[in-house]
Design a protein around this motif. Structure first.
Motif, PDB file in Angstrom:
ATOM      1  N   SER A 190       0.649  -1.278   0.053  1.00 15.48           N
ATOM      2  CA  SER A 190       0.221  -0.132  -0.040  1.00 15.48           C
ATOM      3  C   SER A 190       0.884   1.327   0.152  1.00 15.48           C
ATOM      4  O   SER A 190       0.710   2.245  -0.970  1.00 15.48           O
ATOM      5  N   VAL A 191       1.955   1.164   1.015  1.00 16.76           N
ATOM      6  CA  VAL A 191       2.737   2.503   0.887  1.00 16.76           C
ATOM      7  C   VAL A 191       3.338   2.601  -0.541  1.00 16.76           C
ATOM      8  O   VAL A 191       3.692   3.637  -0.869  1.00 16.76           O
ATOM      9  N   TYR A 192       3.847   1.594  -1.160  1.00 15.11           N
ATOM     10  CA  TYR A 192       4.619   1.483  -2.254  1.00 15.11           C
ATOM     11  C   TYR A 192       3.672   2.290  -3.472  1.00 15.11           C
ATOM     12  O   TYR A 192       4.403   3.410  -4.155  1.00 15.11           O
ATOM     13  N   TYR A 193       2.533   2.124  -3.480  1.00 12.96           N
ATOM     14  CA  TYR A 193       1.416   2.427  -4.566  1.00 12.96           C
ATOM     15  C   TYR A 193       1.169   3.866  -4.140  1.00 12.96           C
ATOM     16  O   TYR A 193       1.170   4.563  -4.968  1.00 12.96           O
ATOM     17  N   TYR A 194       1.009   3.972  -2.764  1.00 17.78           N
ATOM     18  CA  TYR A 194       0.564   5.391  -2.545  1.00 17.78           C
ATOM     19  C   TYR A 194       1.768   6.222  -2.579  1.00 17.78           C
ATOM     20  O   TYR A 194       1.514   7.558  -3.113  1.00 17.78           O
ATOM     21  N   SER A 195       2.938   5.805  -2.562  1.00 19.37           N
ATOM     22  CA  SER A 195       4.182   7.067  -2.608  1.00 19.37           C
ATOM     23  C   SER A 195       4.075   7.317  -4.197  1.00 19.37           C
ATOM     24  O   SER A 195       4.861   8.433  -4.426  1.00 19.37           O
ATOM     25  N   LEU A 196       4.204   6.330  -5.101  1.00 16.31           N
ATOM     26  CA  LEU A 196       4.547   6.612  -6.191  1.00 16.31           C
ATOM     27  C   LEU A 196       3.646   7.424  -6.867  1.00 16.31           C
ATOM     28  O   LEU A 196       3.599   8.348  -7.667  1.00 16.31           O
ATOM     29  N   LEU A 197       2.303   7.334  -6.700  1.00 15.66           N
ATOM     30  CA  LEU A 197       1.204   8.063  -7.016  1.00 15.66           C
ATOM     31  C   LEU A 197       1.324   9.614  -6.473  1.00 15.66           C
ATOM     32  O   LEU A 197       1.085  10.538  -7.132  1.00 15.66           O
ATOM     33  N   GLN A 198       1.555   9.407  -5.273  1.00 17.51           N
ATOM     34  CA  GLN A 198       1.761  10.901  -4.375  1.00 17.51           C
ATOM     35  C   GLN A 198       2.928  11.664  -4.888  1.00 17.51           C
ATOM     36  O   GLN A 198       2.375  12.749  -5.262  1.00 17.51           O
ATOM     37  N   LEU A 199       4.042  11.075  -5.214  1.00 14.59           N
ATOM     38  CA  LEU A 199       5.083  11.948  -5.883  1.00 14.59           C
ATOM     39  C   LEU A 199       4.693  12.519  -7.324  1.00 14.59           C
ATOM     40  O   LEU A 199       4.997  13.627  -7.778  1.00 14.59           O
ATOM     41  N   SER A 200       3.955  11.558  -7.908  1.00 15.93           N
ATOM     42  CA  SER A 200       3.563  12.139  -9.347  1.00 15.93           C
ATOM     43  C   SER A 200       2.564  13.094  -9.296  1.00 15.93           C
ATOM     44  O   SER A 200       2.868  14.127 -10.080  1.00 15.93           O
ATOM     45  N   VAL A 201       1.599  13.092  -8.406  1.00 17.71           N
ATOM     46  CA  VAL A 201       0.467  14.154  -8.187  1.00 17.71           C
ATOM     47  C   VAL A 201       1.365  15.670  -7.804  1.00 17.71           C
ATOM     48  O   VAL A 201       1.276  16.531  -8.398  1.00 17.71           O
ATOM     49  N   TRP A 202       2.199  15.512  -6.907  1.00 16.22           N
ATOM     50  CA  TRP A 202       2.842  16.715  -6.061  1.00 16.22           C
ATOM     51  C   TRP A 202       3.776  17.277  -7.307  1.00 16.22           C
ATOM     52  O   TRP A 202       4.067  18.582  -7.701  1.00 16.22           O
ATOM     53  N   TRP A 203       4.423  16.075  -7.981  1.00 15.56           N
ATOM     54  CA  TRP A 203       5.327  16.682  -8.867  1.00 15.56           C
ATOM     55  C   TRP A 203       4.530  17.607 -10.117  1.00 15.56           C
ATOM     56  O   TRP A 203       4.968  18.612 -10.471  1.00 15.56           O
ATOM     57  N   LEU A 204       3.446  17.000 -10.725  1.00 18.70           N
ATOM     58  CA  LEU A 204       2.591  17.852 -11.578  1.00 18.70           C
ATOM     59  C   LEU A 204       2.140  18.892 -11.151  1.00 18.70           C
ATOM     60  O   LEU A 204       1.890  19.962 -11.801  1.00 18.70           O
ATOM     61  N   CYS A 205       1.883  19.060  -9.818  1.00 15.12           N
ATOM     62  CA  CYS A 205       1.429  20.312  -9.202  1.00 15.12           C
ATOM     63  C   CYS A 205       2.645  21.291  -9.115  1.00 15.12           C
ATOM     64  O   CYS A 205       2.127  22.580  -9.635  1.00 15.12           O
ATOM     65  N   HIS A 206       3.778  20.926  -8.891  1.00 17.24           N
ATOM     66  CA  HIS A 206       4.633  22.029  -9.000  1.00 17.24           C
ATOM     67  C   HIS A 206       5.090  22.417 -10.142  1.00 17.24           C
ATOM     68  O   HIS A 206       5.456  23.462 -10.510  1.00 17.24           O
ATOM     69  N   VAL A 207       5.223  21.438 -11.209  1.00 18.38           N
ATOM     70  CA  VAL A 207       5.538  21.860 -12.669  1.00 18.38           C
ATOM     71  C   VAL A 207       4.540  22.633 -13.141  1.00 18.38           C
ATOM     72  O   VAL A 207       4.611  23.697 -13.878  1.00 18.38           O
ATOM     73  N   THR A 208       3.127  22.538 -12.802  1.00 22.05           N
ATOM     74  CA  THR A 208       1.937  23.320 -13.261  1.00 22.05           C
ATOM     75  C   THR A 208       2.071  24.864 -12.841  1.00 22.05           C
ATOM     76  O   THR A 208       2.027  25.854 -13.534  1.00 22.05           O
ATOM     77  N   THR A 209       2.620  24.835 -11.435  1.00 17.61           N
ATOM     78  CA  THR A 209       2.851  26.194 -10.705  1.00 17.61           C
ATOM     79  C   THR A 209       3.982  27.116 -11.445  1.00 17.61           C
ATOM     80  O   THR A 209       3.723  28.330 -11.750  1.00 17.61           O
TER      81      THR A 209
END
Length: 433
Positions: A190-209
């Motif tokens: 669960s942590v593995y899947y959560y971490s990968l998707l969380q990193l991706s979501v935050w990365w996209l938010c940072h890129v968009t900003t």
């Protein structure tokens, strides 16, 4: 004469051909008692493929004399197999799906990557706290969130290596351990899947900003009053969206070990992993990469012009170039992780089938006759790509540290160290008095 099913046929039906139906039947108490115990069935010679004729006579002798078998003189089970119920079964904590040399190399690289993620991540967080005025402001604080995620995951990876038998093996028999995963397996999966998707979501938010600030600097400056609301929305997106693959994973059968020696666990359903993790991450990387290309075009197009302007007018300086490097580095991480997921999803069914064929071949104690079965399933594994994704993920905090270590932060660190060094003689002198 009625056909009597064999252990390899039973395992193939319950884990590959009729996996979903078998799991549903186990959830019904009246039907569960009628299902056969695969481990109590005899060994079939049909799984031996090209070696069937060579082993036919010996296998028939073993099956016919099953009740009279003894550990001493009938079957010689070599490590990582042990003798039980007239057959050789794989040990959960000993069996390796690769050679000893390759397995040791993968373990060493994974441990070093986890240590790198923890060490550089800790340094990055300490330096961020020292320069908190800059690093705790939005959107730079997203890098701090990503670093915390990597540090947490790195710690769990290191914990996984401490006691694999206790953490991943619910039974001495590897086959039963796969079918009955431990709570820790479900947790780290669960942590593995959560971490990968969380990193991706935050990365996209940072890129968009950053894209918004560079492409539309005047509009971005006018919307500075709404930064707190945007920051809160980014936090909620990063915390809530990654829960989806976990919920779907448990709803479709939970998490199991798919690599031995085990490090993390994955969902039993390849479709669930694809639609809730691989596909969203693919879209995120595609969108983020497109925005990065537009940012790069803007930087190249206006490089000469912005050098003549002041910083207030939107000069693209060293900080912006550093964060651009961080963004591009995460594209490598996401691409490697997607490649590993895709290859695993497309080959997992055949891989599992060939693994069980190899176990059935080894069940009679003959080790020399099963090399073809082992080489067959090894062709459907790609440990290099999965290991590469761990290496890239482990060094993400180091790349973040490059951005965090600005001139101002370096000055603050030097001042802090000088003050600490000056206090040491005074402390020792006062202690002597």
């Amino acid at each position: 004469m009625a056909h009597k099913p064999s252990i390899d046929q039973c395992i193939e039906i319950s884990t590959v051909l009729c996996k979903d139906e078998w799991q549903k039947a186990q959830s019904i108490s009246t039907v569960k008692n009628q299902l056969p115990d695969c481990q109590r069935l005899s060994i079939s010679t049909s799984c031996l493929g090209m070696h069937a004729q060579a082993l036919d006579e010996k296998n028939n002798r073993i099956i016919n004399n099953m009740p009279e078998l003894s550990e001493a003189n009938q079957i010689n089970c070599t490590e990582p197999f042990y003798f039980s119920n007239g057959t050789c079964l794989p040990l959960c904590d000993k069996w390796k799906q690769y050679s000893n040399e390759k397995s040791a190399a993968i373990d060493v690289i994974t441990i070093l990557s986890a240590l790198s993620g923890f060490t550089f991540g800790s340094i990055t967080l300490v330096v961020s706290c020292i320069g908190r005025r800059k690093m705790f402001a939005f959107p730079a604080v997203i890098l701090v969130y990503m670093t915390i995620t990597v540090v947490t995951f790195s710690v769990l990876i290191l914990i996984s290596f401490m006691n694999r038998k206790k953490l991943f093996c619910s039974s001495e028999n590897l086959i039963q351990a796969i079918q009955n995963p431990t709570p820790y397996c479900s947790f780290i999966g669960s942590v593995y899947y959560y971490s990968l998707l969380q990193l991706s979501v935050w990365w996209l938010c940072h890129v968009t900003t950053v894209f918004w600030k560079i492409r539309f600097p005047f509009q971005a400056k006018m919307m500075e009053n709404g930064t707190k609301s945007i920051h809160l929305a980014v936090i909620l997106l990063g915390l809530v969206i990654p829960i989806i693959p976990i919920i779907v994973g448990f709803a479709t059968g939970g998490f199991i070990v798919d690599h031995f020696p085990p490090v993390v666990c994955v969902t039993t359903s390849g479709d669930a992993a694809y639609y809730t993790l691989a596909l969203p991450v693919s879209f995120i990387i595609a969108i983020g990469t497109s925005l990065l290309i537009l940012v790069l075009v803007t930087i190249v197009k206006h490089t000469r012009a912005v050098k003549r302007r002041s910083a207030k007018e939107g000069f693209v300086g060293t900080a912006e170039m550093k964060i651009f490097i961080v963004f591009c580095y995460y594209v490598l991480i996401g691409s490697a992780a997607l490649a590993a997921f895709t290859l695993n999803a497309t080959t997992s069914a055949r891989f599992v089938k060939m693994i069980y064929q190899y176990f059935a071949c080894k069940a009679n104690g003959d080790s020399d006759m099963c090399d073809d079965e082992r080489s067959a399933y090894e062709r459907f594994t790609y440990p290099e790509i999965g290991t590469a994704s761990f290496i890239l993920l482990g060094f993400l905090p180091a790349v973040n540290l490059v951005y965090v270590l600005s001139c101002d932060n370096l000055k603050r660190i030097c001042i802090f160290c000088n003050k600490w060094i000056r206090k040491q003689p005074l402390t020792s002198t006062s202690a002597t008095k």
